[in-house]
Design a protein around this motif. Structure first.
Motif, mmCIF file in Angstrom:
data_model
loop_
_atom_site.group_PDB
_atom_site.id
_atom_site.type_symbol
_atom_site.label_atom_id
_atom_site.label_comp_id
_atom_site.label_asym_id
_atom_site.label_seq_id
_atom_site.Cartn_x
_atom_site.Cartn_y
_atom_site.Cartn_z
ATOM 1 N N TYR A 54 -26.026 -22.285 -63.864
ATOM 2 C CA TYR A 54 -25.800 -22.023 -62.449
ATOM 3 C C TYR A 54 -27.129 -22.028 -61.711
ATOM 4 O O TYR A 54 -28.202 -22.010 -62.311
ATOM 5 C CB TYR A 54 -25.133 -20.658 -62.276
ATOM 6 N N ARG A 55 -27.054 -22.021 -60.405
ATOM 7 C CA ARG A 55 -28.217 -21.850 -59.538
ATOM 8 C C ARG A 55 -28.249 -20.396 -59.099
ATOM 9 O O ARG A 55 -27.212 -19.785 -58.882
ATOM 10 C CB ARG A 55 -28.129 -22.749 -58.304
ATOM 11 N N VAL A 56 -29.438 -19.855 -58.941
ATOM 12 C CA VAL A 56 -29.618 -18.463 -58.534
ATOM 13 C C VAL A 56 -30.084 -18.417 -57.083
ATOM 14 O O VAL A 56 -30.962 -19.186 -56.680
ATOM 15 C CB VAL A 56 -30.670 -17.775 -59.436
ATOM 16 N N ALA A 57 -29.479 -17.525 -56.307
ATOM 17 C CA ALA A 57 -29.860 -17.317 -54.902
ATOM 18 C C ALA A 57 -29.936 -18.652 -54.159
ATOM 19 O O ALA A 57 -30.939 -18.977 -53.529
ATOM 20 C CB ALA A 57 -31.176 -16.554 -54.811
ATOM 21 N N ALA A 58 -28.866 -19.413 -54.246
ATOM 22 C CA ALA A 58 -28.825 -20.753 -53.661
ATOM 23 C C ALA A 58 -27.816 -20.826 -52.514
ATOM 24 O O ALA A 58 -26.863 -20.057 -52.461
ATOM 25 C CB ALA A 58 -28.455 -21.769 -54.738
ATOM 26 N N LYS A 59 -28.049 -21.776 -51.640
ATOM 27 C CA LYS A 59 -27.128 -22.024 -50.533
ATOM 28 C C LYS A 59 -26.015 -22.940 -51.032
ATOM 29 O O LYS A 59 -26.288 -24.074 -51.424
ATOM 30 C CB LYS A 59 -27.863 -22.683 -49.371
ATOM 31 N N PRO A 60 -24.780 -22.474 -50.998
ATOM 32 C CA PRO A 60 -23.686 -23.319 -51.478
ATOM 33 C C PRO A 60 -23.490 -24.583 -50.631
ATOM 34 O O PRO A 60 -23.209 -25.641 -51.167
ATOM 35 C CB PRO A 60 -22.450 -22.422 -51.380
ATOM 36 N N THR A 67 -27.017 -17.287 -48.736
ATOM 37 C CA THR A 67 -27.150 -17.656 -50.140
ATOM 38 C C THR A 67 -26.183 -16.837 -50.989
ATOM 39 O O THR A 67 -25.899 -15.682 -50.694
ATOM 40 C CB THR A 67 -28.586 -17.402 -50.649
ATOM 41 N N ALA A 68 -25.694 -17.477 -52.032
ATOM 42 C CA ALA A 68 -24.850 -16.791 -53.014
ATOM 43 C C ALA A 68 -25.743 -16.376 -54.174
ATOM 44 O O ALA A 68 -26.782 -16.996 -54.429
ATOM 45 C CB ALA A 68 -23.740 -17.722 -53.492
ATOM 46 N N ASP A 69 -25.335 -15.350 -54.883
ATOM 47 C CA ASP A 69 -26.134 -14.870 -56.006
ATOM 48 C C ASP A 69 -26.108 -15.851 -57.171
ATOM 49 O O ASP A 69 -27.122 -16.068 -57.828
ATOM 50 C CB ASP A 69 -25.646 -13.491 -56.442
ATOM 51 N N LEU A 70 -24.959 -16.445 -57.442
ATOM 52 C CA LEU A 70 -24.818 -17.505 -58.447
ATOM 53 C C LEU A 70 -24.014 -18.629 -57.803
ATOM 54 O O LEU A 70 -23.003 -18.369 -57.142
ATOM 55 C CB LEU A 70 -24.054 -17.025 -59.680
ATOM 56 N N PHE A 72 -22.240 -22.358 -58.753
ATOM 57 C CA PHE A 72 -21.813 -23.382 -59.708
ATOM 58 C C PHE A 72 -21.386 -24.584 -58.870
ATOM 59 O O PHE A 72 -20.230 -24.697 -58.464
ATOM 60 C CB PHE A 72 -20.640 -22.863 -60.552
ATOM 61 N N ARG A 73 -22.317 -25.478 -58.582
ATOM 62 C CA ARG A 73 -22.043 -26.583 -57.656
ATOM 63 C C ARG A 73 -20.957 -27.550 -58.130
ATOM 64 O O ARG A 73 -20.083 -27.899 -57.349
ATOM 65 C CB ARG A 73 -23.337 -27.337 -57.352
ATOM 66 N N PRO A 74 -20.992 -28.009 -59.388
ATOM 67 C CA PRO A 74 -19.983 -28.988 -59.789
ATOM 68 C C PRO A 74 -18.545 -28.486 -59.643
ATOM 69 O O PRO A 74 -17.651 -29.256 -59.338
ATOM 70 C CB PRO A 74 -20.311 -29.276 -61.259
ATOM 71 N N THR A 75 -18.345 -27.184 -59.843
ATOM 72 C CA THR A 75 -16.990 -26.637 -59.755
ATOM 73 C C THR A 75 -16.757 -25.901 -58.436
ATOM 74 O O THR A 75 -15.659 -25.390 -58.209
ATOM 75 C CB THR A 75 -16.714 -25.667 -60.920
ATOM 76 N N ARG A 76 -17.757 -25.859 -57.602
ATOM 77 C CA ARG A 76 -17.669 -25.195 -56.297
ATOM 78 C C ARG A 76 -17.208 -23.741 -56.413
ATOM 79 O O ARG A 76 -16.224 -23.336 -55.801
ATOM 80 C CB ARG A 76 -16.764 -25.969 -55.351
ATOM 81 N N VAL A 77 -17.960 -22.990 -57.183
ATOM 82 C CA VAL A 77 -17.718 -21.550 -57.302
ATOM 83 C C VAL A 77 -18.995 -20.841 -56.830
ATOM 84 O O VAL A 77 -20.084 -21.142 -57.309
ATOM 85 C CB VAL A 77 -17.385 -21.132 -58.754
ATOM 86 N N ALA A 78 -18.826 -19.919 -55.877
ATOM 87 C CA ALA A 78 -19.934 -19.121 -55.358
ATOM 88 C C ALA A 78 -19.663 -17.658 -55.683
ATOM 89 O O ALA A 78 -18.573 -17.153 -55.420
ATOM 90 C CB ALA A 78 -20.073 -19.306 -53.854
#
Length: 155
Positions: A54-60, A67-70, A72-78
């Protein structure tokens, strides 16, 4: 003590633009983290151990200032871990006695922004998972993993 701002509240002056009611309050609030909190680290450790990345502290979303804490871009989960004080937890939030009008507006604005963020992400096809900081990390991690795996299978 020379150079200290720990004097009495009668002699202490807040820096220009500061909302702090005392030197101790200002030091406490400046020490609050906005990322890498203990609940976040515990959740990240468990999710990583389960094999998810996952990405940490990223803008979905591009252009989104939040920003979300985690992420998951491929599955679009924030995933958001909300602090009980800052997000008005119904179980643990205790309104401050000092400057209650300011805090009512501040916390209310945070909750409103959270709802707006959820709506914007849902509209863009994202699944938003929100947890309170007091929730057990293993339960949160299980929910996150199940959501990501479910979306992977569906996609």
């Amino acid at each position: 003590m020379p150079g200290s701002d720990a004097g009495s509240s009668e002699t202490w002056q807040a820096p220009k633009g500061s909302w702090a009611s005392s030197a101790a309050n200002r030091r406490s609030m400046l020490g609050n983290r906005n990322r890498d909190t203990s609940p976040e680290l515990a959740l990240r450790s468990l999710v990583h151990a389960a094999g998810l990345r996952y990405r940490v502290a990223a803008k979905p979303l591009p252009g989104m200032r939040r920003t979300a804490d985690l992420v998951f871009r491929p599955t679009r989960v924030a995933v958001f871990i909300d602090g009980c004080f800052w997000h008005g937890c119904p179980e643990h939030f205790v309104p401050p006695k000092t400057n209650p009008e300011y805090w009512r507006g501040k916390i209310g604005g945070n909750v409103e922004r959270d709802r707006n963020t959820d709506a914007r992400l849902a509209e863009a096809g994202w699944l938003v998972l929100r947890f309170w900081e007091h929730e057990p990390a293993d339960h949160c991690a299980q929910a996150v993993c199940e959501a990501v795996w479910s979306r992977r299978r569906a996609g």
